[in-house]
Design an enzyme around this catalytic site. Structure first.
Site, PDB file in Angstrom:
ATOM      1  N   SER A  41      -9.914  -0.367   7.007  1.00 11.05           N
ATOM      2  CA  SER A  41      -9.326  -0.248   5.661  1.00 11.05           C
ATOM      3  C   SER A  41      -8.632  -1.486   5.125  1.00 11.05           C
ATOM      4  CB  SER A  41      -8.347   0.915   5.624  1.00 11.05           C
ATOM      5  OG  SER A  41      -9.065   2.102   5.415  1.00 11.05           O
ATOM      6  N   SER A  55      -9.785   1.872   2.738  1.00 11.81           N
ATOM      7  CA  SER A  55      -8.916   2.605   1.834  1.00 11.81           C
ATOM      8  C   SER A  55      -7.875   1.732   1.124  1.00 11.81           C
ATOM      9  CB  SER A  55      -8.187   3.703   2.612  1.00 11.81           C
ATOM     10  OG  SER A  55      -7.331   3.137   3.578  1.00 11.81           O
ATOM     11  N   LYS A  77       0.846  -1.197   0.000  1.00 12.39           N
ATOM     12  CA  LYS A  77       0.000   0.000   0.000  1.00 12.39           C
ATOM     13  C   LYS A  77       0.881   1.247   0.000  1.00 12.39           C
ATOM     14  CE  LYS A  77      -3.945   1.982   2.590  1.00 12.39           C
ATOM     15  NZ  LYS A  77      -4.836   1.800   3.762  1.00 12.39           N
TER      16      LYS A  77
END
Ligand code: GLN
Length: 479
Positions: free
Chosen positions: A178, A154, A79
């Site tokens: 997330s 996210s 990420k």
């Protein structure tokens, strides 16, 4: 078999036995992402050259019979709010678009020592604020199961990259859901570890008392393996626990569930839960019962206040953490091509120009909640609710070993459906935020699908009980 579709365990076995090479797996992953990432947009950056070099080095070690670990030569996606030295780290924001990391996050250091390979950095909602990746400054990610739907957020880029087989597994971060919500939306496994088990050093902070990095994988066993590599005490993160480490056991799955007590909190099965999601969960609960698990009703009376508490504590910490983006120390600045009259103009104008709307909204909510006249009414009250929520879990875990809930109240939704009304986006987090507020571990496991769209089930346990979650999770996965 396409090598990019392997699980971590399958890849580790094949590499050890010499059935294929690390370079083969890396090429299979790149060929899949070159073919379909134009449509999915999981990656913000791809490291083709580095990854190939790393793969060849790993193959030499594997051939010599001296792999660094089970993950040696295995390609992962990361990420883009986790620092890799020498690589850009944007956090999905224009304000960090030109920022290049000057050191490795601790999790990256650990993965490097284990020989894992990084294929690229994945898309996310700006500074990890969102539930759909629609708040990324670089355009949204699409759900591989249906490209007209969001992948969740996210960590939507990481979830989509795993689901689309662009990589074998990925890292995400979870402040209020997330990792788990996009795992649920994309049909993969995601773990939010116990607070303090995985170092946050080198993770771009959103809300420091809630943030954790965790694995996003194709199977529960893979989550356990990746977790065993990244967990552990770190002198660079004072909130990590001295005994944070975790050891992976290949056959840790529970054969017999008869000693396991599974709690169903009534507050998580009421209004707002999609009937189709509910039906899938009922099915899984029945399977657990058949296998001998004892199903019990439990109550978490303060759960309904969880979302409100989260949306006060989180923005308060956000407003403090994001104060460092001042147009001087990191990334983009208006001072590069304009001539500001003083520091304050640089500060205000850089932030006005380069932070997106959602980020600005949360900074304002946070500074308001912390301001002198409102501190007691909002921030302090939210912290008191946080304590009550933690106590609710402690009480419940006297009677049960795990708590089972939906991961998300709804199926993956369509683009634009929730962006106009922030509150409807925030409601997507209703079942996930409590685990962050209480600091307990939570695992999302694929439980079925409706019209091709995946549905996840969430297991929560007491602090440091990841092993139990993996055991029960493995059974749910098999059933
Ligand atoms: N969707 C939640 C939010 O918008 C959670 C974010 C996260 O876990 N990083 O705050």
């Amino acid at each position: 078999m396409e090598l990019n579709t392997l699980t971590l365990l399958e890849a580790a076995r094949g590499l050890r036995e010499g059935t294929f090479t690390s370079r083969d797996i890396v090429e299979a992953c790149f060929s899949e992402s070159s073919r379909s990432d134009g449509e999915i947009h999981a990656y913000l950056d791809v490291f083709q050259e580095d990854a190939r070099k790393q793969a060849d080095l790993a193959d030499e070690r594997l051939q010599a019979g001296v792999p660094k670990s089970m993950l040696d030569g295995i390609p992962l996606a990361i990420k883009d709010n986790i620092l890799i030295s020498g690589k850009r780290c944007t956090a999905g924001s224009k304000i960090l678009e030109p920022y290049v990391a000057s050191y490795d996050a601790t999790v990256i250091e650990k993965l490097n020592l284990s020989g894992a390979i990084f294929l690229g950095k994945t898309n996310l909602d700006e500074f990890a604020m969102g539930s759909s990746t629609e708040h990324s400054a670089f355009g949204p990610t699409h759900n591989p199961h249906d490209v007209s739907c969001v992948p969740g957020g996210s960590s939507g880029g990481s979830a989509a990259a795993v689901a689309a087989h662009f990589c074998l597994a990925a890292l995400g971060s979870d402040t209020g859901g997330s990792i788990r919500q996009p795992a649920s939306f994309c049909g993969i496994v995601g773990l939010k570890p116990t607070y303090g088990r995985v170092s946050r050093s080198g993770l771009i902070a959103m809300a420091s008392s809630l943030d954790q990095i965790g694995p996003m994988t194709k199977t529960v066993a893979d989550a356990s393996l990746l977790f065993s590599i990244i967990a552990g005490h770190d002198p660079r993160d004072a909130t990590t626990h001295p005994h944070a480490g975790f050891s992976f056991q290949d056959n840790a799955s529970l054969q017999d569930l008869s000693d396991i007590r599974v709690g169903l909190p009534k507050e998580y099965f009421g209004q707002g839960l999609d009937d189709k999601v509910r039906a899938i969960l009922d099915n899984r609960i029945e399977a657990l019962k058949q296998k001998g698990a004892r199903i019990k009703d439990v109550s978490l009376p303060h759960a309904p206040a969880g979302l409100a508490a989260y949306y006060l504590v989180m923005p308060s910490e956000v407003s403090a953490n994001l104060a460092r983006f001042d147009g001087i120390r990191y990334g983009a600045s208006i001072a590069r091509n304009e001539s500001p009259k003083d520091f304050w103009e640089i500060y205000f104008e850089t932030r006005r120009k380069y932070f997106g709307n959602e980020v600005q909204r949360r900074i304002m909510l946070g500074t308001f909640a912390l301001s002198a006249g409102y501190y007691d009414a909002f921030y302090l009250k939210a912290q008191k609710i946080r304590v009550r929520i933690t106590e609710d879990f402690e009480r419940a875990f006297r009677d049960v070993d795990v708590i089972l809930t939906p991961t998300s109240p709804v199926l993956p939704f369509r683009f634009g459906e929730r962006t106009e009304d922030p509150l409807s986006m925030y409601l997507a987090d209703i079942y996930t935020v409590s685990a962050n507020l209480a600091g307990i571990p939570a695992l999302s496991i694929p439980a079925g699908s409706v019209g091709g769209l995946p549905v996840g089930v969430q297991l929560m346990g007491k602090a440091f009980s990841e092993e139990v979650l993996f055991g029960v999770g493995h059974f749910i996965e098999q059933s």
